[in-house]
Design an enzyme around this catalytic site. Sequence first.
Site, mmCIF file in Angstrom:
data_model
loop_
_atom_site.group_PDB
_atom_site.id
_atom_site.type_symbol
_atom_site.label_atom_id
_atom_site.label_comp_id
_atom_site.label_asym_id
_atom_site.label_seq_id
_atom_site.Cartn_x
_atom_site.Cartn_y
_atom_site.Cartn_z
ATOM 1 N N ASP A 1 0.970 31.416 40.713
ATOM 2 C CA ASP A 1 -0.102 31.103 41.654
ATOM 3 C C ASP A 1 0.376 30.049 42.656
ATOM 4 O O ASP A 1 1.508 29.572 42.590
ATOM 5 C CB ASP A 1 -1.370 30.666 40.923
ATOM 6 C CG ASP A 1 -1.184 29.404 40.084
ATOM 7 O OD1 ASP A 1 -0.261 28.606 40.369
ATOM 8 O OD2 ASP A 1 -1.978 29.210 39.152
ATOM 9 N N SER A 2 -0.489 29.674 43.577
ATOM 10 C CA SER A 2 -0.095 28.743 44.634
ATOM 11 C C SER A 2 0.281 27.373 44.076
ATOM 12 O O SER A 2 1.192 26.718 44.598
ATOM 13 C CB SER A 2 -1.195 28.610 45.680
ATOM 14 O OG SER A 2 -2.395 28.179 45.081
#
Length: 80
Positions: A33-34
């Site tokens: 994920d980010s």
Amino acid sequence: MDESLALGVIAEQLGVPVDSLSAETAFADLNADSLELFQIIVALEEKFDIEFDNDRAESIKLVGDVLDYIAELVAAKEEE
């Protein structure tokens, strides 16, 4: 630039084996994920004493994108 060192940092941050990574590996395929991508970037910045451009960092999709960008930054730093 020591590619295996960069791969080691990425593998450690994501908790995956280094040999599961290649230039064609997409971070999305690794369920990164980010936040994890941010942590990878910070770790790589510290390891190689470089600084990622935010716009460029946002365009990173593949492991190879990271490796190419680190190589560019390290080469530019060595020319200074």
